[in-house]
Design a protein around this motif. Structure first.
Motif, PDB file in Angstrom:
ATOM      1  N   ALA A  62       0.841  -1.197   0.000  1.00 50.69           N
ATOM      2  CA  ALA A  62       0.000   0.000   0.000  1.00 50.69           C
ATOM      3  C   ALA A  62       0.873   1.243   0.000  1.00 50.69           C
ATOM      4  N   VAL A  63       0.289   2.334  -0.494  1.00 54.67           N
ATOM      5  CA  VAL A  63       0.890   3.664  -0.383  1.00 54.67           C
ATOM      6  C   VAL A  63      -0.055   4.547   0.415  1.00 54.67           C
ATOM      7  N   GLN A  64       0.456   5.189   1.430  1.00 49.21           N
ATOM      8  CA  GLN A  64      -0.303   6.188   2.187  1.00 49.21           C
ATOM      9  C   GLN A  64       0.282   7.562   1.897  1.00 49.21           C
ATOM     10  N   THR A  65      -0.563   8.580   1.871  1.00 44.27           N
ATOM     11  CA  THR A  65      -0.086   9.934   1.629  1.00 44.27           C
ATOM     12  C   THR A  65      -0.944  10.916   2.403  1.00 44.27           C
ATOM     13  N   GLY A  66      -0.386  12.056   2.710  1.00 47.49           N
ATOM     14  CA  GLY A  66      -1.150  13.047   3.451  1.00 47.49           C
ATOM     15  C   GLY A  66      -0.396  14.349   3.598  1.00 47.49           C
ATOM     16  N   THR A  67      -1.044  15.308   4.242  1.00 49.75           N
ATOM     17  CA  THR A  67      -0.469  16.631   4.495  1.00 49.75           C
ATOM     18  C   THR A  67      -0.466  16.884   5.995  1.00 49.75           C
ATOM     19  N   ALA A  68       0.609  17.473   6.495  1.00 49.01           N
ATOM     20  CA  ALA A  68       0.729  17.815   7.910  1.00 49.01           C
ATOM     21  C   ALA A  68       1.216  19.251   8.025  1.00 49.01           C
ATOM     22  N   THR A  69       1.008  19.842   9.186  1.00 47.55           N
ATOM     23  CA  THR A  69       1.497  21.189   9.467  1.00 47.55           C
ATOM     24  C   THR A  69       2.344  21.166  10.722  1.00 47.55           C
ATOM     25  N   LEU A  70       3.549  21.698  10.593  1.00 48.68           N
ATOM     26  CA  LEU A  70       4.388  21.931  11.756  1.00 48.68           C
ATOM     27  C   LEU A  70       4.103  23.378  12.160  1.00 48.68           C
ATOM     28  N   ALA A  71       3.344  23.556  13.204  1.00 50.47           N
ATOM     29  CA  ALA A  71       2.787  24.861  13.541  1.00 50.47           C
ATOM     30  C   ALA A  71       3.837  25.794  14.132  1.00 50.47           C
ATOM     31  N   ALA A  72       3.615  27.101  13.961  1.00 58.22           N
ATOM     32  CA  ALA A  72       4.455  28.095  14.618  1.00 58.22           C
ATOM     33  C   ALA A  72       4.430  27.844  16.120  1.00 58.22           C
ATOM     34  N   GLY A  73       5.588  27.893  16.741  1.00 59.91           N
ATOM     35  CA  GLY A  73       5.691  27.627  18.162  1.00 59.91           C
ATOM     36  C   GLY A  73       5.980  26.188  18.511  1.00 59.91           C
ATOM     37  N   ALA A  74       5.931  25.292  17.528  1.00 67.31           N
ATOM     38  CA  ALA A  74       6.134  23.857  17.773  1.00 67.31           C
ATOM     39  C   ALA A  74       7.460  23.392  17.186  1.00 67.31           C
ATOM     40  N   THR A  78       3.417  14.977  15.229  1.00 62.16           N
ATOM     41  CA  THR A  78       3.296  13.538  15.029  1.00 62.16           C
ATOM     42  C   THR A  78       2.018  13.242  14.252  1.00 62.16           C
ATOM     43  N   VAL A  79       2.153  12.461  13.191  1.00 59.99           N
ATOM     44  CA  VAL A  79       1.039  12.159  12.301  1.00 59.99           C
ATOM     45  C   VAL A  79       0.717  10.667  12.397  1.00 59.99           C
ATOM     46  N   PRO A  80      -0.482  10.273  12.816  1.00 53.73           N
ATOM     47  CA  PRO A  80      -0.820   8.846  12.843  1.00 53.73           C
ATOM     48  C   PRO A  80      -1.019   8.306  11.434  1.00 53.73           C
ATOM     49  N   ILE A  81      -0.602   7.080  11.203  1.00 52.98           N
ATOM     50  CA  ILE A  81      -0.810   6.412   9.924  1.00 52.98           C
ATOM     51  C   ILE A  81      -1.325   5.012  10.188  1.00 52.98           C
ATOM     52  N   THR A  82      -1.869   4.385   9.157  1.00 55.31           N
ATOM     53  CA  THR A  82      -2.220   2.973   9.258  1.00 55.31           C
ATOM     54  C   THR A  82      -0.941   2.183   9.497  1.00 55.31           C
ATOM     55  N   ALA A  83      -0.971   1.261  10.456  1.00 55.37           N
ATOM     56  CA  ALA A  83       0.243   0.559  10.874  1.00 55.37           C
ATOM     57  C   ALA A  83       0.929  -0.133   9.707  1.00 55.37           C
ATOM     58  N   VAL A  84       2.256   0.002   9.654  1.00 58.21           N
ATOM     59  CA  VAL A  84       3.077  -0.639   8.633  1.00 58.21           C
ATOM     60  C   VAL A  84       4.189  -1.426   9.319  1.00 58.21           C
ATOM     61  N   ALA A 110      10.877  10.772  10.916  1.00 57.65           N
ATOM     62  CA  ALA A 110      11.152   9.440  11.460  1.00 57.65           C
ATOM     63  C   ALA A 110       9.850   8.660  11.517  1.00 57.65           C
ATOM     64  N   LEU A 111       9.926   7.388  11.134  1.00 56.28           N
ATOM     65  CA  LEU A 111       8.798   6.468  11.295  1.00 56.28           C
ATOM     66  C   LEU A 111       8.882   5.902  12.706  1.00 56.28           C
ATOM     67  N   VAL A 112       7.858   6.145  13.510  1.00 58.92           N
ATOM     68  CA  VAL A 112       7.886   5.789  14.932  1.00 58.92           C
ATOM     69  C   VAL A 112       6.908   4.651  15.191  1.00 58.92           C
ATOM     70  N   GLY A 113       7.443   3.509  15.611  1.00 54.70           N
ATOM     71  CA  GLY A 113       6.605   2.397  16.027  1.00 54.70           C
ATOM     72  C   GLY A 113       5.739   1.788  14.938  1.00 54.70           C
ATOM     73  N   GLY A 114       5.974   2.156  13.703  1.00 46.70           N
ATOM     74  CA  GLY A 114       5.194   1.597  12.606  1.00 46.70           C
ATOM     75  C   GLY A 114       3.823   2.201  12.426  1.00 46.70           C
ATOM     76  N   ASN A 115       3.408   3.121  13.320  1.00 42.49           N
ATOM     77  CA  ASN A 115       2.057   3.663  13.207  1.00 42.49           C
ATOM     78  C   ASN A 115       1.991   5.189  13.276  1.00 42.49           C
ATOM     79  N   SER A 116       3.147   5.863  13.179  1.00 40.67           N
ATOM     80  CA  SER A 116       3.121   7.323  13.147  1.00 40.67           C
ATOM     81  C   SER A 116       4.396   7.863  12.518  1.00 40.67           C
ATOM     82  N   LEU A 117       4.283   9.075  11.982  1.00 42.12           N
ATOM     83  CA  LEU A 117       5.430   9.806  11.459  1.00 42.12           C
ATOM     84  C   LEU A 117       5.699  10.992  12.374  1.00 42.12           C
TER      85      LEU A 117
END
Length: 363
Positions: A62-74, A78-84, A110-117
């Protein structure tokens, strides 16, 4: 025994959208159109009832894709994904930003724990838009990853042995430095099957590299390095003949400080496949030496690649480019060096003029 079933063309022409924060003070931009990397674009249909992985050397899950925002002040998001399965999945991404300092604009993944970026930087100024892709495989692809703090200009990292002729590196870097400079871009390459070499210009800032080493069984990979000397704006390298429609050029680089301080135009390079037997690297401002490492990945399975070059004129922040149709559920769109795929003639300090995001969309 197996056969391939042709994809149905979608009803609309697919397009790659490249986005970048435009600033009126910047002059002209040259961007590398993100590669559309069609992973196993043809569906494998076994003639007997058996798992696809038993018949196909490389099987995309599978291919997963998406958009995230690294907000001002942060400093991170961390972005949840379907576990890989982390050992069979790799990540690519691009950013849109207009930030003067590397500590705010240099982003790692970084891919963290297989279920988040986890997207991370050292600073907190300004917001950053991120477009990401995760490609996971059932078999035929293995991935190693790690996080390394660079305390010297050259760092060697021991990895589990891979075949360099079938492997490539995807690095990303975050830096605590203020102005963009020698320590804010990393040149990454394999120097043998069990060593990853990470090089920067100056280690004073101690940046952090999040790296992925991908071994793709159905690929032929050529590697090399190239130095573009101060005063020179381009360089070429000969390669063994490849089919451009099956080849993905991956680059990483670092640069020496050029005269005039934080001159971002001398630190952004565009890589392209200029012919089946040559690759080319360009920058639009030439003070300071630049060291480029490259990997030319030619897929020997059904994977296809679309690539090209696109200009962004003054004030332009988005371009839509028609491409031959691909299946977005089986494709990723990337630049040559993670976030950085373009060159610019800007002498300012903001790297955002040559940083891009890419996405596949209907025309």
């Amino acid at each position: 025994m197996r056969m391939h079933r042709a994809r149905r063309s979608p009803p609309f022409v697919r397009a790659v959208h490249d986005r970048r924060r435009a600033a009126a003070r910047h002059v002209r931009r040259l961007g590398l159109l993100a590669v559309s990397f069609a992973l196993s674009a043809l569906t494998v249909v076994p003639l007997v009832s058996a798992p696809a992985e038993a018949l196909d050397p490389v099987a995309l899950k599978a291919v997963q894709t998406g958009t995230a925002t690294l907000a001002a002040g942060a400093t991170a998001t961390t972005v949840p994904i379907t576990a890989v399965d982390p050992a069979r999945a790799f990540v690519t991404f691009g950013v849109e930003e207009a930030l003067d300092d590397a500590r705010d604009g240099a982003v790692s993944v970084a891919l963290v724990g297989g279920n988040s970026l986890r997207f991370e930087r050292f600073g907190t100024v300004g917001a950053i838009t991120i477009r990401w892709h995760v490609a996971e495989f059932r078999n035929g692809v293995t991935v190693q990853r790690g996080s390394t703090v660079l305390t010297a200009d050259l760092t060697n990292v021991a990895i589990t042995a891979v075949d360099p002729a079938r492997s490539f590196v995807l690095p990303s870097l975050r830096s605590p430095a203020i102005s963009w400079g020698d320590s804010d871009f990393v040149r990454a390459r394999l120097t043998g099957g069990s060593n990853l070499e990470l090089a920067i210009g100056v280690p004073a800032a101690n940046p952090v590299v999040e790296w992925q080493v991908i071994e793709y069984s159905e690929a032929r990979v050529q590697h090399g390095t190239l130095t573009i000397k101060s005063g020179v704006s381009n360089g070429t390298a000969p390669v063994s003949a490849v089919a451009p429609g099956k080849a993905w050029l991956i680059t990483s680089f670092h640069s020496a400080s050029g005269p005039g301080g934080p001159n971002i135009g001398s630190r952004m390079v565009r890589g392209s496949i200029s012919s089946p037997t040559e690759i080319r690297f360009d920058r639009l401002i030439a003070p300071g030496d630049m060291e480029v490492a490259w990997s030319l990945v030619e897929f020997t399975d059904a994977t296809e690649v679309r690539h090209g070059v696109e200009w962004f004129n003054v004030g332009a922040s988005q371009r839509s480019v028609p491409i031959a149709a691909v299946d977005p559920a089986r494709s990723i769109a990337v630049a040559g060096y993670q976030t950085a795929g373009g060159a610019t003639d800007s002498s300012d300090r903001a790297a955002g003029v040559a940083l891009f995001t890419s996405r596949l969309a209907d025309a």
